[in-house]
Enzyme design. Structure first.
Site, PDB file in Angstrom:
ATOM      1  N   ALA A  16       0.624  -1.276   0.041  1.00  0.00           N
ATOM      2  CA  ALA A  16      -0.186   0.284   0.044  1.00  0.00           C
ATOM      3  C   ALA A  16       0.642   1.430  -0.322  1.00  0.00           C
ATOM      4  CB  ALA A  16      -0.394   0.177   1.096  1.00  0.00           C
ATOM      5  N   CYS A  17       0.494   2.283  -0.936  1.00  0.00           N
ATOM      6  CA  CYS A  17       0.966   3.742  -0.879  1.00  0.00           C
ATOM      7  C   CYS A  17       0.416   4.737  -1.090  1.00  0.00           C
ATOM      8  CB  CYS A  17       2.265   3.445  -1.894  1.00  0.00           C
ATOM      9  SG  CYS A  17       1.424   3.814  -3.370  1.00  0.00           S
ATOM     10  N   ASP A  18       0.574   5.932  -1.174  1.00  0.00           N
ATOM     11  CA  ASP A  18      -0.359   6.329  -0.054  1.00  0.00           C
ATOM     12  C   ASP A  18      -1.676   6.562  -2.225  1.00  0.00           C
ATOM     13  OD1 ASP A  18      -1.313   9.258   0.622  1.00  0.00           O
ATOM     14  OD2 ASP A  18      -0.843  10.559  -0.719  1.00  0.00           O
TER      15      ASP A  18
END
Length: 103
Positions: A16-18
């Site tokens: 997960a990233c922004d």
């Protein structure tokens, strides 16, 4: 909150990233290569849209709290560097070797 899981029990690993479009795509591609032949699906996602069937969520340390809120009951493994971080190495090793993985 899940504090550990055996690597052989991991069926879905989510990076997960922004936004779920940049760094997570790069890291997911790398981990798919490293985990080829293992019975695990590697996906990428925005930290606010983590799939409910994720077993383990790997994200940058700055996003870990958001990931915990977005994926309650899932193991969150934070890291600080996208390439060569020891936390990511531990995830790969646990999945391959069946060791215990903690966040």
């Amino acid at each position: 909150m899940v504090t550990s899981i055996n690597g052989k029990a991991v069926r879905k690993l989510v990076i997960a990233c922004d936004a779920g479009m940049g760094s997570s795509v790069m890291l997911a591609t790398q981990l798919r290569r490293e985990l080829r032949g293992q019975d695990v699906t590697v996906e990428h996602s925005a930290v606010d849209s983590i799939p409910g069937d994720a077993d383990v969520v790997v994200c940058h340390a700055g996003l870990a709290e958001r990931a915990r809120h977005g994926a309650p009951g899932r193991l969150i493994v934070p890291f600080t560097v996208y390439i060569g971080d020891p936390a990511i190495g531990r995830v790969v090793a646990a999945i391959k070797d069946g060791g215990d993985l903690s966040g």
